[in-house]
Write a protein that holds these residues in place. Structure first.
Motif, PDB file in Angstrom:
ATOM      1  N   SER A  34      35.814  46.114  41.782  1.00 36.86           N
ATOM      2  CA  SER A  34      36.401  44.800  41.529  1.00 36.86           C
ATOM      3  C   SER A  34      37.398  44.875  40.382  1.00 36.86           C
ATOM      4  O   SER A  34      38.492  44.302  40.461  1.00 36.86           O
ATOM      5  CB  SER A  34      35.320  43.755  41.243  1.00 36.86           C
ATOM      6  N   ALA A  35      37.048  45.578  39.314  1.00 36.50           N
ATOM      7  CA  ALA A  35      37.983  45.734  38.201  1.00 36.50           C
ATOM      8  C   ALA A  35      39.204  46.523  38.640  1.00 36.50           C
ATOM      9  O   ALA A  35      40.346  46.157  38.314  1.00 36.50           O
ATOM     10  CB  ALA A  35      37.297  46.419  37.024  1.00 36.50           C
ATOM     11  N   TYR A  81      41.270  44.089  41.446  1.00 36.38           N
ATOM     12  CA  TYR A  81      41.809  42.826  40.939  1.00 36.38           C
ATOM     13  C   TYR A  81      42.672  43.018  39.694  1.00 36.38           C
ATOM     14  O   TYR A  81      43.716  42.388  39.559  1.00 36.38           O
ATOM     15  CB  TYR A  81      40.684  41.825  40.668  1.00 36.38           C
ATOM     16  N   THR A  93      36.434  39.649  38.315  1.00 39.77           N
ATOM     17  CA  THR A  93      35.817  40.906  37.892  1.00 39.77           C
ATOM     18  C   THR A  93      34.516  40.646  37.128  1.00 39.77           C
ATOM     19  O   THR A  93      33.490  41.289  37.386  1.00 39.77           O
ATOM     20  CB  THR A  93      36.802  41.704  37.027  1.00 39.77           C
ATOM     21  N   TRP A 152      33.176  48.407  34.763  1.00 32.81           N
ATOM     22  CA  TRP A 152      34.320  47.640  34.246  1.00 32.81           C
ATOM     23  C   TRP A 152      35.285  48.543  33.491  1.00 32.81           C
ATOM     24  O   TRP A 152      36.492  48.425  33.641  1.00 32.81           O
ATOM     25  CB  TRP A 152      33.851  46.534  33.332  1.00 32.81           C
ATOM     26  N   GLY A 167      37.270  50.746  35.987  1.00 29.91           N
ATOM     27  CA  GLY A 167      38.278  49.966  36.700  1.00 29.91           C
ATOM     28  C   GLY A 167      39.408  49.504  35.800  1.00 29.91           C
ATOM     29  O   GLY A 167      40.579  49.531  36.190  1.00 29.91           O
TER      30      GLY A 167
END
Length: 123
Positions: A47-48, A51, A79, A101, A104
């Protein structure tokens, strides 16, 4: 083994987090779910990665400051919510999500710097 000590410190961090926030500590822990060890969290990392990279690259071509802030805020909100969902579902420890996190965000930063360098060299 160093990883065993790391897992123990993560359990203490989780216990402290639950006591400070009122999170139901007895609800579950990631090891009770029977999941395999997964470090870092793939959902948080992806996701990090997706996005934040899209937001970073889109903010380069967007001339308006408020639109750039909005794009980054939406990407960061998505995120964070995806990472928190991994904690809520008890499938990862907080360190798994934080590492995802970081991975990403590092990827997004690398692409942002590469794009800036490319745009600088062509102008």
């Amino acid at each position: 083994m160093p990883l065993r000590g790391f897992a123990a410190s993560d359990a203490h961090l989780w216990s402290w987090f639950c006591s400070q926030t009122g999170w139901p500590h007895g609800r579950c822990t990631p090891s009770e779910k029977g999941q395999s060890m997964s470090f870092p969290s793939g959902h948080a990392a992806n996701s990090a990665l997706v996005y934040l990279t899209i937001a970073a690259l889109a903010s380069d071509v967007e001339p308006g400051r408020s639109a750039r802030i909005y794009i980054m805020a939406v990407a960061m909100t998505l995120t964070i919510l995806i990472g928190l969902s991994r904690l809520y579902l008890c499938v990862h420890w907080p360190s798994d999500v934080a590492a995802g996190w970081a991975l990403g965000a590092g990827w997004a930063l690398a692409w942002r710097l590469a794009a800036a360098r490319y745009l600088w060299s062509t102008s």
